[in-house]
Write a protein that holds these residues in place. Structure first.
Motif, mmCIF file in Angstrom:
data_model
loop_
_atom_site.group_PDB
_atom_site.id
_atom_site.type_symbol
_atom_site.label_atom_id
_atom_site.label_comp_id
_atom_site.label_asym_id
_atom_site.label_seq_id
_atom_site.Cartn_x
_atom_site.Cartn_y
_atom_site.Cartn_z
ATOM 1 N N SER A 739 -12.410 2.105 13.010
ATOM 2 C CA SER A 739 -13.088 1.860 14.373
ATOM 3 C C SER A 739 -13.291 0.156 14.549
ATOM 4 O O SER A 739 -13.958 -0.177 15.462
ATOM 5 N N SER A 740 -13.204 -0.497 13.164
ATOM 6 C CA SER A 740 -13.542 -2.008 13.332
ATOM 7 C C SER A 740 -12.230 -2.671 13.266
ATOM 8 O O SER A 740 -11.714 -2.584 14.290
ATOM 9 N N LYS A 741 -11.752 -3.319 11.898
ATOM 10 C CA LYS A 741 -10.498 -4.122 12.022
ATOM 11 C C LYS A 741 -9.938 -3.348 10.978
ATOM 12 O O LYS A 741 -10.125 -2.615 10.080
ATOM 13 N N PHE A 742 -8.330 -4.033 10.887
ATOM 14 C CA PHE A 742 -7.500 -3.379 9.986
ATOM 15 C C PHE A 742 -7.858 -4.209 8.714
ATOM 16 O O PHE A 742 -8.223 -5.338 8.729
ATOM 17 N N SER A 743 -7.864 -3.487 7.536
ATOM 18 C CA SER A 743 -7.928 -4.072 6.034
ATOM 19 C C SER A 743 -7.035 -3.667 5.261
ATOM 20 O O SER A 743 -6.673 -2.367 5.065
ATOM 21 N N ALA A 744 -6.642 -4.625 4.265
ATOM 22 C CA ALA A 744 -5.497 -4.371 3.345
ATOM 23 C C ALA A 744 -5.797 -4.698 2.196
ATOM 24 O O ALA A 744 -6.517 -5.522 2.018
ATOM 25 N N ARG A 745 -5.513 -3.775 0.976
ATOM 26 C CA ARG A 745 -5.834 -4.033 -0.306
ATOM 27 C C ARG A 745 -4.838 -3.835 -1.218
ATOM 28 O O ARG A 745 -3.931 -2.757 -1.196
ATOM 29 N N VAL A 746 -4.674 -4.542 -2.338
ATOM 30 C CA VAL A 746 -3.568 -4.411 -3.473
ATOM 31 C C VAL A 746 -4.021 -3.439 -4.409
ATOM 32 O O VAL A 746 -5.132 -3.017 -4.559
ATOM 33 N N PHE A 747 -2.873 -2.632 -4.752
ATOM 34 C CA PHE A 747 -3.344 -1.744 -6.022
ATOM 35 C C PHE A 747 -2.137 -1.634 -7.046
ATOM 36 O O PHE A 747 -1.168 -2.176 -6.491
ATOM 37 N N GLU A 748 -2.598 -1.695 -8.358
ATOM 38 C CA GLU A 748 -1.504 -1.569 -9.405
ATOM 39 C C GLU A 748 -0.715 -0.297 -9.682
ATOM 40 O O GLU A 748 -1.159 0.555 -9.030
ATOM 41 N N GLU A 749 -0.101 -0.238 -10.654
ATOM 42 C CA GLU A 749 0.430 0.967 -11.089
ATOM 43 C C GLU A 749 -0.739 2.105 -11.277
ATOM 44 O O GLU A 749 -1.413 1.708 -11.739
ATOM 45 N N GLY A 750 -0.070 3.280 -11.276
ATOM 46 C CA GLY A 750 -1.089 4.300 -11.548
ATOM 47 C C GLY A 750 -1.454 5.024 -10.380
ATOM 48 O O GLY A 750 -2.331 6.116 -10.499
ATOM 49 N N PHE A 751 -1.395 4.677 -9.070
ATOM 50 C CA PHE A 751 -2.135 5.332 -8.072
ATOM 51 C C PHE A 751 -1.087 6.113 -7.035
ATOM 52 O O PHE A 751 0.261 6.129 -6.832
ATOM 53 N N LEU A 752 -1.707 7.243 -6.586
ATOM 54 C CA LEU A 752 -0.985 7.971 -5.493
ATOM 55 C C LEU A 752 -1.771 7.698 -4.363
ATOM 56 O O LEU A 752 -2.912 7.234 -4.188
ATOM 57 N N CYS A 753 -1.200 8.053 -3.080
ATOM 58 C CA CYS A 753 -1.686 7.743 -1.824
ATOM 59 C C CYS A 753 -2.042 8.864 -0.824
ATOM 60 O O CYS A 753 -1.173 9.814 -0.919
ATOM 61 N N ASP A 754 -3.121 8.716 -0.132
ATOM 62 C CA ASP A 754 -3.427 9.925 0.978
ATOM 63 C C ASP A 754 -2.813 9.639 2.196
ATOM 64 O O ASP A 754 -2.379 8.448 2.386
ATOM 65 N N ALA A 755 -3.289 10.724 2.932
ATOM 66 C CA ALA A 755 -2.501 10.275 4.461
ATOM 67 C C ALA A 755 -3.391 9.375 5.112
ATOM 68 O O ALA A 755 -2.883 8.737 6.331
ATOM 69 N N VAL A 756 -4.550 8.959 4.686
ATOM 70 C CA VAL A 756 -5.443 8.047 5.291
ATOM 71 C C VAL A 756 -5.527 6.790 4.530
ATOM 72 O O VAL A 756 -6.208 5.948 4.881
ATOM 73 N N GLY A 757 -4.620 6.734 3.532
ATOM 74 C CA GLY A 757 -4.631 5.690 2.597
ATOM 75 C C GLY A 757 -3.361 5.269 2.185
ATOM 76 O O GLY A 757 -2.806 5.581 1.361
ATOM 77 N N CYS A 758 -2.605 4.914 3.301
ATOM 78 C CA CYS A 758 -1.105 4.660 3.286
ATOM 79 C C CYS A 758 -0.659 3.716 2.229
ATOM 80 O O CYS A 758 -1.764 2.863 1.647
ATOM 81 N N GLY A 759 0.800 3.690 1.847
ATOM 82 C CA GLY A 759 1.023 2.503 0.928
ATOM 83 C C GLY A 759 2.347 1.669 1.583
ATOM 84 O O GLY A 759 3.353 2.136 2.290
ATOM 85 N N LEU A 760 2.183 0.370 1.082
ATOM 86 C CA LEU A 760 3.262 -0.545 1.355
ATOM 87 C C LEU A 760 4.065 -0.719 -0.006
ATOM 88 O O LEU A 760 3.319 -1.271 -0.887
ATOM 89 N N TYR A 761 5.234 -0.653 -0.066
ATOM 90 C CA TYR A 761 5.947 -0.875 -1.441
ATOM 91 C C TYR A 761 6.884 -1.907 -1.308
ATOM 92 O O TYR A 761 7.738 -1.743 -0.330
ATOM 93 N N THR A 762 7.203 -2.722 -2.403
ATOM 94 C CA THR A 762 8.187 -3.787 -2.318
ATOM 95 C C THR A 762 8.151 -4.415 -3.603
ATOM 96 O O THR A 762 7.645 -4.026 -4.700
ATOM 97 N N ASP A 763 9.288 -5.281 -3.596
ATOM 98 C CA ASP A 763 9.555 -5.977 -4.898
ATOM 99 C C ASP A 763 7.847 -6.640 -5.537
ATOM 100 O O ASP A 763 7.333 -7.301 -4.551
ATOM 101 N N GLY A 764 7.602 -6.445 -6.639
ATOM 102 C CA GLY A 764 6.272 -7.050 -7.065
ATOM 103 C C GLY A 764 6.061 -8.241 -6.923
ATOM 104 O O GLY A 764 4.965 -9.027 -6.720
ATOM 105 N N SER A 765 7.095 -9.309 -6.865
ATOM 106 C CA SER A 765 6.843 -10.581 -6.592
ATOM 107 C C SER A 765 6.474 -11.075 -5.194
ATOM 108 O O SER A 765 5.933 -11.985 -4.871
#
Length: 835
Positions: A739-765
């Protein structure tokens, strides 16, 4: 009183109740009431009778205040508006159809004021049947049995109606009828929404209470003036007439080629006479839109040379149609139109004209086999064809109270049907040859009336549709909507957008108010594309929240059923801050002051991915999308739905930390680790760069338990969307709902994602470069265009324009890394962090 309860009713043919002998009339009424209860259920019948009397009392009060009762005798008050019914004091002098003066004297002699008042009211209602049959049906039936008692006492519903509502309010027809209807639905509506929280779907009996909202008057005027008014003015220019329409929006300046196309359209409008204009509100509620259509039509007729009195009969006969799913709403809409006609023509009641407004009827209890005997003036082929049509109608209107006006009906030979429904043939022999056939014929006539209205094509279509998300729909309605309106199926209000366009003539004009989700959400992309390629948006009011209280946001618009590629529409943004709630009065003032004006070419919407109706964007903004977007270098994925978070999720400190698999890079590693719990991105509060690492998920043995989690009743797997190709990879997550603003956070290897914690995957660089973009104010602005709601979908993230600046990239990535480290240090400084 009559030994009828929700639990039972004893002997249907009882001759006495509680030791009291029933009159023949009472026995018949009691038998009829029980039959209705057997067919519809106790609660439904009680509700129908209650609103029938509520509607009748409201109508009588309106008519007495405005001097519309034929007797000119008030039924609830005296001439000073005191709760002293004039009809009681004048009882022995009354001249009224059906009044038995012997009964009046009997009540007087017995000092039975309540009995006399009941008798006079019922007689008055029956007398009004001849002029208002749609509101005052004959009452010699079971509704008379349930006439409310003690109406003359202080605190009765009639006394409150007189004392609590100022008399002058009854002279404002549109407002009083609409608000009374909405007031009546308040408690049922609250109950429906309380049940929805318990996952109880909305039944067809509760659809009206759950879905209808009274439209503010100025928005009704905007919609009607810019649809009906526009259609007439564009074919018959008249500055004096247009000046009377306070909410009319002039057209934006158009290119020469567009102007030529408009001139061709207006040739069709020029040919129209007032009596040629067909108008409909297929979700008419209590008739608010219809009666303002009536006002505007009177003005149009007058500008054409008619008197207002001459216009009225033609308007009722030739111009206005209305439908509603709710019988009580249809009664009020019928009454509203009749009172509007009477307002302009004092002799209107004597003309015996009835408006084309009705409730949608069902065919569930109609047996068609015995219909139509030998009709000498029709051939057997014609009779056979008529039977086939009736059979199709009965099938189409099965469960019609679930669907309302979205039912799709083929046009048939209605004249042939009407011939078959004549009760006596040319030899004077009745075609009704068995008991009960009269009722069936009556129901078939009602089906034909509704079907005819639904199959006509209209010049002007205006409505405030029902609001119901797919999650609230019952199984029957949900299946029908998915099958017939696949692009608009997520809400009834958007389904009605498609339906109204289908009911429109070519170059007809449609105006609606509804929720704005269709303007932006990816789930409506196909619908938007179809709209933008087949219709032309003339103007729009983007109203934000506050029109219907603290609501979900609204938009009102006017479109024409034809496509002009480069047409410039007029758009008004009548809110200052996304998500803020302003009063409807403030929005009206903003409109009148000229606030938030944008002129936008319709084809420009195609320059932005997903074609959002982003009318306020600049040329520079649209050009941003020329050079590519995030989806070309990364994959945005919706996370997993466990189907039972209480079972499969834990806060990380609730479990044995030695059972948590941190920093694993693959499914194989996870299986080999023998760990049960793994880090889980689950959205969370507004936070940029790093953090919100609170949860772990049970993914033991490659998610064996989650992936085999079944519904106990159906045996179907409930969980889904595991994204097995991406789990345990590093990436970027964001909070799906915010209800506020969009916010993005990085995560390293080892995570799974929830329906309300989506994931963006790309070349690590590229991760830090993309993180920098997603945490910038630029992304906030872009997402507010692609999807100005509280949900940030993977498609929205993938559509963000991307330009990789090779010269500045190292500096951008260094700054991103620095911000990530600062945010991580902050997150890990709290004891609730596993770091």
């Amino acid at each position: 009183l009559y030994e009828i309860t929700a639990e039972g009713y004893g002997d249907t043919d009882a001759v006495s109740v509680h030791g009291r002998i029933l009159s023949l009339e009472e026995k018949n009424q009691r038998r009829a009431l029980i039959a209705q209860i057997q067919q519809k259920g106790f609660e439904q019948v009680m509700e129908e009778i209650a609103y029938t009397w509520f509607n009748r009392f409201s109508a009588l009060r309106f008519m007495e205040v405005n001097g519309y009762l034929p007797t000119r005798i008030r039924v609830f008050t005296d001439e000073e508006n005191h709760f002293k019914p004039q009809i009681m004091t004048e009882a022995i002098n009354l001249e009224m159809d059906g009044l038995d003066m012997q009964k009046v004297f009997a009540f007087k002699n017995a000092n039975d004021d309540d009995g006399l008042f009941k008798y006079l009211l019922i007689t008055q209602c029956n007398a009004l049947f001849s002029i208002l049959p749609g509101m005052f049906q004959k009452i010699a039936d079971y509704t008379e049995l349930l006439f409310p008692d003690n109406l003359l006492r202080e605190g009765s519903v009639v006394e409150q109606m007189v004392s609590m509502i100022p008399e002058e309010d009854w002279t404002d027809q549109v407002q009083i009828i609409g608000w009374l209807y909405q007031y009546y639905n308040t408690e049922p509506k609250d109950k429906v929404f309380a049940n929805l929280k318990k996952n109880i779907k909305i039944s067809k009996e509760n659809i009206p209470a759950a879905t209808q909202l009274f439209t503010p008057d100025w928005i009704v005027r905007y919609m009607v003036e810019n649809s009906l008014g526009r259609l007439w003015i564009e074919g018959h220019p008249n500055d004096e007439l247009k000046a009377r329409w306070k909410y009319y929006l002039d057209e934006a300046e158009q290119e020469e080629e567009v102007q030529k196309q408009l001139e061709e359209i207006r040739k069709e409008y020029v040919a129209l006479k007032p009596e040629d204009i067909r108008c409909i509100d297929p979700c008419m509620g209590s008739g608010h839109i219809l009666v303002y259509m009536f006002d505007v039509l009177v003005q149009i007729y007058e500008s054409y040379g008619y008197s207002a009195r001459e216009a009225v009969s033609s308007i009722v006969e030739h111009n206005i149609w209305g439908l509603d799913i709710d019988e009580r709403a249809a009664q009020l809409a019928y009454f509203s139109v009749m009172m509007k006609a009477r307002n302009y023509d004092k002799s209107f009641f004597s003309r015996k004209l009835q408006p084309h407004v009705c409730a949608i009827v069902e065919s569930n209890d109609i047996q068609i086999n015995p219909l139509f005997g030998n009709i000498s003036y029709l051939t057997q082929t014609e009779i056979g064809k008529a039977k086939e049509i009736v059979s199709n109608l009965v099938e189409a209107f099965h469960n019609a109270k679930e669907y309302g006006s979205i039912i799709n009906i083929k046009p048939y030979n209605w004249e042939l049907l009407r011939h078959c429904l004549v009760h006596y043939n040319e030899n004077g022999i009745s075609n009704l040859d068995f008991q009960g056939e009269e009722e069936i014929y009556s129901k078939i006539r009602d089906l034909i009336k509704c079907a005819e209205i639904l199959t006509k094509k209209y010049d002007v279509l205006v409505t405030n549709p029902p609001y119901m998300g797919s999650g609230g729909m019952g199984g029957v309605l949900s299946k029908y909507v998915k099958s017939n309106y696949p692009d608009a199926k997520l809400d009834l209000s958007t389904v009605f957008m498609e339906k109204l366009i289908d009911m429109s003539k070519n170059v007809g004009i449609v105006s609606m108010i509804n929720i704005p989700v269709w303007m932006f959400l990816s789930s409506y992309e196909r619908m938007r594309e179809k709209l933008l390629l087949s219709t032309t948006f003339i103007n729009m009011l983007h109203l934000g929240r506050g029109v219907f209280g603290s609501d979900f946001g609204t938009t009102a618009f006017v479109l024409r059923k034809n496509f002009i590629h480069a047409y410039v529409g007029v758009y008004r943004k009548l809110f200052k801050k996304q998500g803020a709630v302003d009063s409807v009065e403030n929005k009206e003032q903003a409109f009148l002051s000229g606030y938030g004006m944008y002129n936008t070419k319709q084809n420009d919407f195609f320059r932005i991915p997903g074609q959002p109706i982003a009318y306020w964007t600049s040329e520079e903004f649209k050009n941003c999308f020329k050079n590519g977007s995030i989806v070309e270098v990364a994959q945005a994925r919706l996370g997993m739905a466990t189907a039972n978070n209480d079972r499969f999720l834990r806060l990380w400190f609730e479990v044995n930390i030695n059972k948590i698999g941190f920093s694993l890079t693959s499914r194989k590693e996870a299986i080999k680790s023998k760990c049960k719990w793994f880090p889980y991105n689950k959205g969370g509060e507004y936070r940029k760069w790093y953090g919100n690492r609170d949860y772990v998920v049970n993914w033991e043995n490659d998610g064996c338990e989650i992936r085999n989690f079944k519904d106990e009743k159906t045996g179907r797997i409930r969980s889904h969307n595991y994204n097995l190709d991406f789990i345990f990879q590093k990436g970027i997550t964001w909070t799906f709902l915010s209800s506020s603003k969009f916010s993005a956070r990085v995560f390293e290897e080892g995570f799974l994602c929830d329906a309300v914690g989506c994931g963006l995957y790309t070349d690590g660089s590229l991760i830090n470069y993309l993180e920098a973009l997603l945490c910038s104010s630029v992304t906030d602005y872009i997402l507010n265009v692609l999807n100005p709601s509280i949900s940030y979908q993977p498609g929205n993230i993938g559509a963000i324009p991307l330009c990789i600046d090779s010269i500045r990239r190292p500096e951008i990535e260094r700054l991103a890394e620095e911000n990530i480290l600062i945010s991580r240090e902050d997150w890990d400084s709290f004891e609730t962090s596993w770091g």
